[in-house]
Design a protein around this motif. Structure first.
Motif, PDB file in Angstrom:
ATOM      1  N   LEU A 130       0.919  -1.124   0.034  1.00 16.29           N
ATOM      2  CA  LEU A 130      -0.022   0.056  -0.073  1.00 16.29           C
ATOM      3  C   LEU A 130       0.765   1.336  -0.006  1.00 16.29           C
ATOM      4  O   LEU A 130       0.626   2.189  -0.602  1.00 16.29           O
ATOM      5  CB  LEU A 130      -0.847   0.092   1.245  1.00 16.29           C
ATOM      6  N   ARG A 134       0.331   4.092  -2.649  1.00 18.43           N
ATOM      7  CA  ARG A 134       0.237   5.566  -2.487  1.00 18.43           C
ATOM      8  C   ARG A 134       1.435   6.551  -3.004  1.00 18.43           C
ATOM      9  O   ARG A 134       1.177   7.443  -3.417  1.00 18.43           O
ATOM     10  CB  ARG A 134      -0.047   5.765  -0.891  1.00 18.43           C
ATOM     11  N   ILE A 143      -7.809   2.158  -5.287  1.00 18.61           N
ATOM     12  CA  ILE A 143      -7.166   0.796  -4.718  1.00 18.61           C
ATOM     13  C   ILE A 143      -8.238  -0.083  -4.324  1.00 18.61           C
ATOM     14  O   ILE A 143      -9.335   0.215  -3.322  1.00 18.61           O
ATOM     15  CB  ILE A 143      -6.199   1.336  -3.679  1.00 18.61           C
ATOM     16  N   LEU A 145      -8.848  -3.972  -2.520  1.00 21.52           N
ATOM     17  CA  LEU A 145      -8.166  -5.039  -1.922  1.00 21.52           C
ATOM     18  C   LEU A 145      -8.845  -6.330  -1.942  1.00 21.52           C
ATOM     19  O   LEU A 145      -9.963  -6.359  -1.776  1.00 21.52           O
ATOM     20  CB  LEU A 145      -8.077  -4.696  -0.426  1.00 21.52           C
ATOM     21  N   ALA A 167      -9.000  -2.469   5.362  1.00 21.42           N
ATOM     22  CA  ALA A 167      -9.462  -1.838   4.172  1.00 21.42           C
ATOM     23  C   ALA A 167      -9.957  -0.545   4.327  1.00 21.42           C
ATOM     24  O   ALA A 167      -9.936   0.653   4.047  1.00 21.42           O
ATOM     25  CB  ALA A 167     -10.471  -2.555   3.392  1.00 21.42           C
ATOM     26  N   ASN A 170      -8.116   2.342   5.613  1.00 19.03           N
ATOM     27  CA  ASN A 170      -7.297   2.780   4.596  1.00 19.03           C
ATOM     28  C   ASN A 170      -7.740   3.270   3.516  1.00 19.03           C
ATOM     29  O   ASN A 170      -7.102   3.724   2.498  1.00 19.03           O
ATOM     30  CB  ASN A 170      -6.027   1.863   4.286  1.00 19.03           C
ATOM     31  N   LEU A 172      -9.963   1.723   1.429  1.00 18.18           N
ATOM     32  CA  LEU A 172      -9.970   0.820   0.288  1.00 18.18           C
ATOM     33  C   LEU A 172     -11.178   0.082  -0.155  1.00 18.18           C
ATOM     34  O   LEU A 172     -11.868  -0.257   1.031  1.00 18.18           O
ATOM     35  CB  LEU A 172      -8.928  -0.080   0.540  1.00 18.18           C
ATOM     36  N   THR A 192     -14.139  -1.472  -9.575  1.00 14.75           N
ATOM     37  CA  THR A 192     -12.916  -0.493  -9.698  1.00 14.75           C
ATOM     38  C   THR A 192     -13.012   0.493 -10.885  1.00 14.75           C
ATOM     39  O   THR A 192     -12.808   1.761 -10.719  1.00 14.75           O
ATOM     40  CB  THR A 192     -11.706  -1.173  -9.886  1.00 14.75           C
TER      41      THR A 192
END
Length: 239
Positions: A130, A134, A143, A145, A167, A170, A172, A192
């Protein structure tokens, strides 16, 4: 090492779109409105290439050699009635390839970060993956996961709850998936793309910047799209 990474950056600046132009010279006019660049990252053996093959070919490759460097696949999808071509770079998980594979992070619109639910060590390394993502992609990179091998519940070492917490903490997107059964594989790639497309609609992505990982290809009037949505430049699967 720095020289190698810098050289890779310069070569790759136009390489993604050059490949697409060469493909279309033989395949005919563009039949999609956008190109999104994806990368798949994670430790060796988590099933990155098997996820790619399941998404592009809709089948599981039971025996795959480990990826050396990077592999490449494409598929045309549809989001909000817009045809979108995904250019997907499957990167090697071995440390010895990191100098090269880091170059592929640049200009990625989406990053699928994969761990193996049956190997805690692959989950423990997510913070490192990660950090690279980033540091080397743009702030708008989506992003996702993925906890792969959800079909191997009996040998699970990482719970859904702890991965979901990681997740959420962060920022995600997250799902457990199985490259073998296909569970949630399609959803991970498509969700995504939907989030990237929403960023375009909201004006958060500058399509004039190569760092966005998105290229706009206005559809030509009177052109029909390809029959079938799968296009794969390499029929290679490497886990």
């Amino acid at each position: 090492m720095y020289v190698l990474e810098e050289l890779s950056h310069r070569v790759l600046d136009g390489f993604d779109w050059t490949m697409d132009r060469l493909y279309n010279m033989s395949a005919g006019p563009y039949n999609y409105s956008y190109i999104f660049k994806y990368i798949i990252i994670g430790d060796m053996g988590v099933g990155k290439s098997c996820l790619l093959h399941q998404f592009t070919e809709k089948k599981f490759m039971a025996s795959c050699p480990h990826t050396i460097g990077v592999e490449f696949g494409t598929r045309i999808i549809e989001v909000d009635k817009q045809k979108i071509k995904l250019q997907i770079w499957d990167t090697a998980g071995q440390e010895r390839f990191r100098a090269v594979t880091r170059s592929y992070y640049r200009g990625a619109a989406g990053a699928l970060m994969v761990y193996d639910i049956t190997r805690r060590s692959t989950y423990n390394h997510l913070s490192s993956w990660l950090t690279d993502t980033r540091n080397l992609t743009n702030p708008s990179t989506v992003i996702f996961l993925i906890g792969n091998k959800s079909d191997l519940e009996s040998t699970r070492e990482v719970t859904y709850e702890e991965a979901k917490k990681f997740a959420d903490e962060n920022g995600l997107m997250f799902a457990e998936a199985s490259a073998m059964t296909g569970q949630n594989v399609e959803e991970a790639f498509l969700e995504t793309a939907r989030k990237i497309y929403q960023s375009i609609q909201d004006g958060r992505l500058d399509l004039n910047s190569s760092e966005s990982g998105v290229q706009h290809k206005p559809a030509q009037p009177g052109r029909t799209s390809l029959s079938g949505d799968a296009q794969n430049n390499k029929d290679n699967c490497s886990c």
